[in-house]
Write an enzyme that holds these catalytic residues in place. Structure first.
Site, short mmCIF file in Angstrom:
data_model
loop_
_atom_site.label_atom_id
_atom_site.label_comp_id
_atom_site.label_asym_id
_atom_site.label_seq_id
_atom_site.Cartn_x
_atom_site.Cartn_y
_atom_site.Cartn_z
N HIS A 219 0.82 -1.22 0.00
CA HIS A 219 0.00 0.00 0.00
C HIS A 219 0.85 1.27 0.00
O HIS A 219 0.36 2.35 -0.32
CB HIS A 219 -1.02 0.01 1.15
CG HIS A 219 -0.47 0.31 2.51
ND1 HIS A 219 -0.36 -0.64 3.50
CD2 HIS A 219 -0.02 1.46 3.07
CE1 HIS A 219 0.13 -0.09 4.60
NE2 HIS A 219 0.34 1.18 4.36
N ASP B 83 -0.26 -7.38 1.05
CA ASP B 83 0.23 -6.03 1.35
C ASP B 83 1.75 -5.97 1.50
O ASP B 83 2.26 -5.34 2.42
CB ASP B 83 -0.46 -5.46 2.58
CG ASP B 83 -0.36 -3.93 2.64
OD1 ASP B 83 0.22 -3.35 1.70
OD2 ASP B 83 -0.86 -3.34 3.62
N SER C 257 4.37 2.36 7.99
CA SER C 257 4.04 1.26 7.09
C SER C 257 5.27 0.78 6.34
O SER C 257 5.99 1.58 5.74
CB SER C 257 2.97 1.69 6.10
OG SER C 257 1.74 1.79 6.74
#
Lengths: 500, 508
Positions: free
Chosen positions: B87, B118, B198
């Site tokens: 992402h 992901d 992330s």
């Protein structure tokens, strides 16, 4: 299956109305002391999701106006799901008991009868006003702060259908702009001492009282004199506007402003077997229907088709209709029937009647209704089970067999007998004990005949049956009833032939 | 069962406006446990990823969305490669990587992206940029509950590395919001994981045990990391130079604890067996496993009545065993079928389910614009455009998206096409009541997919276009000539460069 439809909701006693047009005189000197009463209602609504439960009792208040020496008129919504009805005269402290003689959600009107011997037969009824006109002044009456009668005059600003009631959308109403901002249900509106309407609600956005038209009241009172009470007629179809010139050409209908297109036909209704989806309805009972679904009323001008169907005829009468099917103009005569919510595959139950249910082995069975979906909140189309919402929204116009309903395994009350099944919710039941199920009454018959639910088949489960141990059901039902404090494991309305 | 959910909060791609300086300092890095490298020694291999993304515009699919910038974290896994979250780099138009403590940024590109898990691998374009940065070591097993872990990254867009400490509070299956559909194992931790973290490593004992990727927007300090089994699955998958993704078994089971159910099935052992109640036609189990079968074991692991298996001391859904397989491998199931045990070999080689409705990335939405009416296949992107629309009107889209296979709506379909919008023009003035309905036919042509819509418009019916919809008895009718004439005006008026975009293989 559910609350008895309109004919069944008449009290067993015949309704005796003394209000034959012209036989009642206005109370002398404008004395409305025994004409207008305050109504106090205690109502209990059912829990939509756990249908054996009741909501907390709640109060309601409004007004009723005498239409006979022993009869009072108010709105149906005020007395809906009542457990107690009391009335009070102006300037009197005591509340007197009353009973609901007749309540018709489709007209949003109800008749009350005082049970107090001192008042019975001594009410002073109002005569009925004739048709209303825009611009005329009327008088609204209600109890004031000092408990005296408070009066305010106002002008009719608009005559238009009212869509605030889910049970009776499109009722003929008029708007009164008055300094007396009357919004209390049942408040009478008078003209020259005659009853011209009763207030449904107050529209704050437009600063007007919305008042049920005298025509609806007159039709209701006239119908109430007949046994059984049939309610207003209904067309038994849904339609959409036909203002798209391309669609009109495609359908082969004249490129004038006439006609609406039939969207769906209700089984058992007036149009069942006569009209069908895609037909273009041009005229009803001699009145041309415009492409928005309005007709030209001789008294009021442009009004919706609903008023034409419900307001000018009674159930049992015949009307001529003119329509186009496949480019060919046709004529038919239809015999008018009332609207029977119970005949629908998915009844609306817009009046919030207690829902029928059956619990066996902790499995809660019920039928899908509009009110069950709406109980999931204002965003129910996306917040309920998508399959159930589609059953309701996405099957317009599709035929169904008489008596067909959508039966749900709505929930499972956890118990050792149903262990492992607790997560099931809002599944559509296709069979019980191997028998195809079409409605709750049939399911109940299977359960009664075979000693309980031995197994259930659900839609989308590829024929897998969920069994219950029938040898343990009696004890389990007793336990479930006790643990969850369920007054009764089953509630089923009597079949139509046994309804009062 | 893979739940179909409406889009949730956006994954934590860093979008920090006025980025706050990260509080953690390298000097503050705690001493490492004895067995592994010190945490401080790992920090140099954790890089910041700067990204410019441009999402598709599903409401006006002929145009792209506005470019936006963000940042995330990655860490070195080989000489030129960096592991991060998918992402972070999805729909990226421009990527740069920045080493900790250095001002220089160098371009990079995505080599592999696994949107279902992901994870993504980047390669920096500048030879030697990562020289001297050791590849981080991976742990060997899932961390245990209560173990102390560190999350390393660039939260809130800071330019200095941040290191936060927490404990492993849970290891469980959880939805991966990036795809919106897939569930895999996650490590839940109370180490602060914020936007910008992330793609950063979560470290135990000096070794990577997870990749920080999402956080719970409600609750307090609940962050999630992608654990080793998922990371290793991804890295093993791409080893052959192609990402295949996770296999899907596609069976729905019911807890078979109920004694009556077990009796009816003839199951003697109360400790084993989950009843299959539905088999997805697009799953690997289709035509090999059947409703009514009872799953007793998978690859030798006994399956409990609730569908769980015991793996490394933890009760996990048996699908975790499927998760650990690569696409194309086989699984062996022990099944109770019609009163006897059967052994069923299931090749995990099913193609992706076109009706799963994952978020799509790095692809442009398909559409057909005819007379100002926008036809588009249901996609998660399209669903996102329906927020704020009338709930009753859009309900068919959500029903078809959510119940496609369960209610067998997929028969004769490659996809579901929706009348998804209208660019107002006299040719379509009366089309609003038909918005958001599922297209069944165009001029008598059954619509299997979007290409049929385009093809159907080529053959009007007596001068009319007649468009029929599912669950609605009346058709939408257009004047065919008026519709055709409107196209050029609509293009000019609304700035539409082309009237349709179809998959190359689907074009009529």
């Amino acid at each position: 299956m559910r609350r008895a439809p309109i004919p069944g909701r008449i009290a067993a006693a015949a309704v005796l109305l003394l209000l034959a047009a012209g036989c009642a005189r206005p109370p002398a000197g404008g004395d409305l002391g025994r004409t207008l009463v305050e109504v106090h209602v205690t109502r209990v609504d059912a829990d939509r999701l756990m249908p054996w439960r009741n909501g907390a009792p709640g109060p309601g208040a409004g007004y009723a106006v005498a239409v006979g020496t022993n009869l009072l008129l108010t709105t149906e919504e005020l007395v809906r799901n009542h457990t107690l009805v009391e009335i009070r005269l102006a300037g009197r402290g005591s509340r007197l008991p009353a009973r609901v003689v007749l309540a018709d959600p489709q007209s949003d009107l109800a008749l009350l009868e005082p049970l107090d011997a001192g008042l019975a037969g001594r009410l002073r009824p109002l005569p009925a006003a004739t048709a209303i006109r825009r611009g005329r002044r009327h008088e609204l009456v209600q109890f004031g702060a000092g408990d005296h009668l408070q009066r305010g005059s106002g002008t009719i600003t608009e005559i238009a259908p009212d869509y605030a009631s889910a049970a009776a959308p499109g009722l003929l109403a008029f708007h009164v702009a008055s300094a007396l901002r009357a919004g209390t249900a049942g408040t009478p509106v008078l003209r020259d001492g005659a009853l011209a309407g009763i207030v449904l609600h107050y529209n704050g956005a437009r600063d007007v009282s919305v008042v049920l038209a005298p025509d609806v009241i007159a039709a209701f009172l006239a119908a109430s004199r007949r046994t059984p009470y049939a309610g207003p007629p209904a067309g038994g179809f849904e339609f959409v506007a036909l203002n798209d010139p391309v669609r009109r050409r495609y359908l082969g209908v004249p490129e004038d402003d006439r006609g609406v297109q039939i969207l769906a036909v209700q089984a058992g209704g007036t149009a069942d077997g006569f009209l069908q989806p895609e037909d273009v309805l041009l005229a009803w009972d001699g009145f041309a229907i415009d492409n928005q679904g309005f007709y030209r009323d001789p008294a009021y001008g442009r009004l919706p088709l609903r008023q034409l169907i419900a307001g000018r005829r009674t159930v049992g009468e015949s009307v001529g209709v003119e329509f186009v099917r496949g480019g060919v103009r046709r004529r038919l005569t239809l015999r008018l029937r009332g609207r029977d919510d119970a005949a629908a595959r998915i009844p609306e139950n817009a009046v919030d009647a207690p829902d029928d249910y059956l619990i066996d082995g902790g499995l809660l069975f019920r039928e899908l209704t509009g009110d069950y979906l709406r109980a999931h909140g204002p965003r129910w189309p996306l917040q309920t089970n998508a399959r159930l919402a589609w059953e309701y929204l996405g099957r317009s116009g599709q035929p169904y067999a008489p008596g067909e309903r959508v039966v749900l395994l709505a929930a499972v009350l956890p118990d050792p007998v149903n262990i492992g099944y607790q997560g099931l919710r809002d599944e559509i039941v296709t069979a019980v004990n191997g028998h195809a199920v079409t409605n709750l009454a049939q399911l109940a018959r299977i359960v009664a005949a075979e000693g309980g639910v031995a197994n259930v088949t659900l839609r989308g489960w590829d024929g897998v049956r969920l069994p219950l141990d029938t040898n343990r059901l009696v004890a389990a039902n007793r336990r479930i009833q006790r643990v969850y404090r369920i007054p009764s494991l089953v509630r089923l309305a009597p079949p139509p032939e046994n309804r009062p | 069962m893979r739940a179909m959910l409406r889009p949730m909060s956006a994954p934590h791609v860093g979008r920090a406006a006025g980025a706050l300086a990260a509080a953690a300092l390298l000097a503050a890095a705690p001493a490492a446990a004895a067995a592994g490298p010190s945490v401080g020694s790992l920090l140099q291999s954790v890089v910041k990823i700067h990204v410019t993304v441009q999402r598709p515009d599903y409401a006006q699919p002929w145009q792209a969305g506005a470019p936006g910038t963000g940042s995330g974290t990655g860490f070195v896994i080989s000489r030129r490669r960096i592991l991060t979250n998918a992402h972070v780099v999805s729909d990226a138009k421009f990527l740069e990587v920045q080493r900790s403590g250095e001002a220089r940024k160098v371009p990079a590109h995505v080599v592999f992206a696994g949107h279902d898990c992901d994870l993504a691998v980047l390669e920096v374009d500048a030879e030697g940029f990562l020289d001297g940065l050791p590849a981080l070591e991976f742990g060997t097993s899932l961390p245990e509950l209560g173990q102390e872990v560190y999350a390393i990254g660039y939260p809130m867009g800071g330019t200095v590395l941040s290191l936060t400490r927490g404990v492993v509070s849970r290891v469980d299956m959880h939805l991966y919001t990036h795809s919106g559909v897939d569930s895999h194992l996650v490590i839940q931790t109370d180490a602060a994981i914020n936007p910008g973290n992330s793609g950063g490593p979560v470290v135990f004992d000096g070794r990577v045990v997870g990749v920080a990727f999402q956080a719970l927007s409600v609750g307090q300090n609940i962050g999630y990391a992608i654990p080793l089994p998922v990371v290793q699955h991804f890295l093993a998958d791409i080893a052959d130079g192609r990402y295949d993704g996770y296999p899907e078994l596609g069976v729905v089971t019911l807890d078979s604890r109920n004694p009556a159910l077990r009796d009816s099935l003839g199951l003697a052992d109360p400790s084993r067996g989950a009843l299959i109640v539905r088999v997805d036609p697009f799953g690997a189990g289709a035509r090999r496993l059947f409703a009514g079968d009872v799953l007793l074991a998978a690859d030798g692991h006994p399956i409990a009545p609730d569908g769980s298996v015991l793996l490394a001391g933890a009760n996990l859904d048996f699908n975790e065993l499927v998760e650990r397989r690569q696409w194309g491998e086989k699984m062996l199931f022990e099944v109770w079928r019609t009163g006897r045990v059967a052994r069923v070999e299931v090749p995990l080689d099913n193609p992706p389910n076109p009706f799963a409705y994952r978020h799509e990335y790095d692809t442009l939405p398909e559409y057909v614009l005819a007379g100002g009416l926008l036809f588009a296949p249901i996609s998660r992107g399209l669903l996102g455009t329906l927020d704020g629309k009338d709930d009753r009107a859009v309900q068919p889209v959500f029903y078809y998206a959510g119940r496609a296979t369960v209610d067998d709506l997929v028969q004769g379909r490659d996809e579901f096409v929706v009348l998804g919008g209208r660019l107002p023009h006299a040719a379509n003035t009366y089309a609003d009541p038909f918005l958001y309905k599922i297209v069944a036919e165009v001029n008598g042509r059954r619509v299997r997919g979007l290409a049929d819509v385009a093809a159907g418009f080529a053959h009007p019916t007596n001068g009319f276009d007649v468009i029929r919809f599912e669950g609605y008895p009346l058709p939408l009718v257009l004047d065919a000539a008026g519709r055709t004439n409107a196209d050029a005006e609509v293009q000019a008026r609304y700035g539409v460069p082309v009237l349709q975009r179809l998959r190359p293989e689907a074009a009529p």
